[in-house]
Design an enzyme around this catalytic site. Structure first.
Site, PDB file in Angstrom:
ATOM      1  N   HIS A 100      -2.203   6.881   7.628  1.00 16.02           N
ATOM      2  CA  HIS A 100      -1.245   7.772   6.944  1.00 16.02           C
ATOM      3  C   HIS A 100      -1.938   9.073   6.544  1.00 16.02           C
ATOM      4  O   HIS A 100      -1.417  10.166   6.759  1.00 16.02           O
ATOM      5  CB  HIS A 100      -0.725   7.112   5.659  1.00 16.02           C
ATOM      6  CG  HIS A 100       0.542   6.321   5.830  1.00 16.02           C
ATOM      7  ND1 HIS A 100       1.703   6.841   6.350  1.00 16.02           N
ATOM      8  CD2 HIS A 100       0.835   5.043   5.512  1.00 16.02           C
ATOM      9  CE1 HIS A 100       2.649   5.919   6.360  1.00 16.02           C
ATOM     10  NE2 HIS A 100       2.150   4.808   5.856  1.00 16.02           N
ATOM     11  N   GLY A 150       0.827  -1.197   0.000  1.00 18.92           N
ATOM     12  CA  GLY A 150       0.000   0.000   0.000  1.00 18.92           C
ATOM     13  C   GLY A 150       0.860   1.245   0.000  1.00 18.92           C
ATOM     14  O   GLY A 150       2.044   1.190   0.337  1.00 18.92           O
ATOM     15  N   GLN A 199       3.124   9.899   1.497  1.00 16.22           N
ATOM     16  CA  GLN A 199       4.424   9.204   1.559  1.00 16.22           C
ATOM     17  C   GLN A 199       5.348   9.614   0.412  1.00 16.22           C
ATOM     18  O   GLN A 199       6.561   9.414   0.495  1.00 16.22           O
ATOM     19  CB  GLN A 199       4.227   7.685   1.524  1.00 16.22           C
ATOM     20  CG  GLN A 199       3.591   7.136   2.802  1.00 16.22           C
ATOM     21  CD  GLN A 199       3.524   5.628   2.770  1.00 16.22           C
ATOM     22  OE1 GLN A 199       2.598   5.047   2.218  1.00 16.22           O
ATOM     23  NE2 GLN A 199       4.521   4.966   3.352  1.00 16.22           N
ATOM     24  N   HIS A 232      -3.964   1.020   8.017  1.00 13.66           N
ATOM     25  CA  HIS A 232      -2.618   1.602   7.906  1.00 13.66           C
ATOM     26  C   HIS A 232      -2.622   2.811   6.964  1.00 13.66           C
ATOM     27  O   HIS A 232      -2.066   3.863   7.285  1.00 13.66           O
ATOM     28  CB  HIS A 232      -1.651   0.518   7.413  1.00 13.66           C
ATOM     29  CG  HIS A 232      -0.218   0.953   7.305  1.00 13.66           C
ATOM     30  ND1 HIS A 232       0.752   0.544   8.195  1.00 13.66           N
ATOM     31  CD2 HIS A 232       0.403   1.760   6.415  1.00 13.66           C
ATOM     32  CE1 HIS A 232       1.912   1.091   7.851  1.00 13.66           C
ATOM     33  NE2 HIS A 232       1.736   1.833   6.764  1.00 13.66           N
ATOM     34  N   GLU A 233      -3.280   2.656   5.792  1.00 14.87           N
ATOM     35  CA  GLU A 233      -3.255   3.744   4.797  1.00 14.87           C
ATOM     36  C   GLU A 233      -4.148   4.929   5.211  1.00 14.87           C
ATOM     37  O   GLU A 233      -3.767   6.073   5.014  1.00 14.87           O
ATOM     38  CB  GLU A 233      -3.654   3.228   3.414  1.00 14.87           C
ATOM     39  CG  GLU A 233      -2.769   2.104   2.849  1.00 14.87           C
ATOM     40  CD  GLU A 233      -1.274   2.364   2.937  1.00 14.87           C
ATOM     41  OE1 GLU A 233      -0.838   3.527   2.906  1.00 14.87           O
ATOM     42  OE2 GLU A 233      -0.528   1.370   3.059  1.00 14.87           O
ATOM     43  N   CYS A 274       6.368  -0.400   7.396  1.00 12.10           N
ATOM     44  CA  CYS A 274       5.950   0.763   6.602  1.00 12.10           C
ATOM     45  C   CYS A 274       7.095   1.186   5.705  1.00 12.10           C
ATOM     46  O   CYS A 274       8.237   1.245   6.144  1.00 12.10           O
ATOM     47  CB  CYS A 274       5.567   1.906   7.540  1.00 12.10           C
ATOM     48  SG  CYS A 274       5.056   3.405   6.685  1.00 12.10           S
ATOM     49  N   LEU A 275       6.788   1.474   4.437  1.00 12.88           N
ATOM     50  CA  LEU A 275       7.807   1.926   3.495  1.00 12.88           C
ATOM     51  C   LEU A 275       8.489   3.205   3.974  1.00 12.88           C
ATOM     52  O   LEU A 275       9.624   3.482   3.604  1.00 12.88           O
ATOM     53  CB  LEU A 275       7.181   2.166   2.112  1.00 12.88           C
ATOM     54  CG  LEU A 275       6.622   0.935   1.391  1.00 12.88           C
ATOM     55  CD1 LEU A 275       5.935   1.352   0.104  1.00 12.88           C
ATOM     56  CD2 LEU A 275       7.725  -0.078   1.113  1.00 12.88           C
TER      57      LEU A 275
END
Ligand code: NI
Length: 177
Positions: free
Chosen positions: A137, A46, A51, A133-134, A90-91
């Site tokens: 963000h 995702g 990000q 999670h998204e 997480c990226l």
């Protein structure tokens, strides 16, 4: 299309609530294509627009078994139920994972690239985790704020590449998004 650089974990764009998209136009569609390409390149499941430094309320999710990315414009969690502990990465925080407390069930309302509103209901799977999670963000929150306890975070072994977390269903639960 282009892969865009991820902002660093300290970038304030990650801790601010993103702005709702008023109209899905060609610029938004281009941005979404770049987000999908960036997610694929980074081997994440995702990606949220902030990000890559864009403060708009857009996220993309693609589970390992999915052929296409799910595009979420203006997603909002409208229902949460239950709780469970999960491994999460997480990226934006490369090289680390943590044990988080997440919901068992999540309902999200969002718009697609056609501008039409749709609902997605997920329960007990990686999609459920990715949706929380998204949307987190997009609300300016990182998973480190959802840790079961502050010591429940660890660094990966140096020889363990990020992409190796992307395997089967159980391992996919610890992949980055
Ligand atoms: Ni993330």
């Amino acid at each position: 299309m282009a892969v865009r650089p991820l902002v660093s974990a300290q970038d304030p764009v990650l801790s601010r609530k993103t702005i709702r998209v008023k109209r899905v136009d060609a610029g938004i569609r281009r941005l979404v294509k770049d987000m999908i390409e960036t997610m694929h390149y980074a081997q994440g499941v995702g990606l949220a627009a902030n990000q890559i430094g864009v403060p708009l309320r857009i996220a993309v999710i693609q589970l390992p078994e999915d052929e296409e990315a799910l595009v979420l414009v203006n997603p909002e969690v409208v229902h949460r139920e239950g709780s469970r502990e999960l491994t999460e990465g997480c990226l934006s925080i490369p090289g680390y994972s943590g044990c988080t407390l997440r919901s068992e069930k999540v309902h999200v309302k969002a718009q697609g690239l056609d501008g039409k509103t749709f609902r997605i209901k997920a329960e007990g799977d990686l999609m459920t985790q990715a949706l929380e999670h998204e949307t987190d963000h997009l609300d300016g929150h990182l998973y480190v704020e959802r840790l079961v306890s502050q010591d429940q975070m660890w660094k990966h072994d140096e020889d363990e590449a990020e992409g190796e977390l992307e395997g089967d269903a159980t391992e996919a639960a610890s992949s980055s998004n």
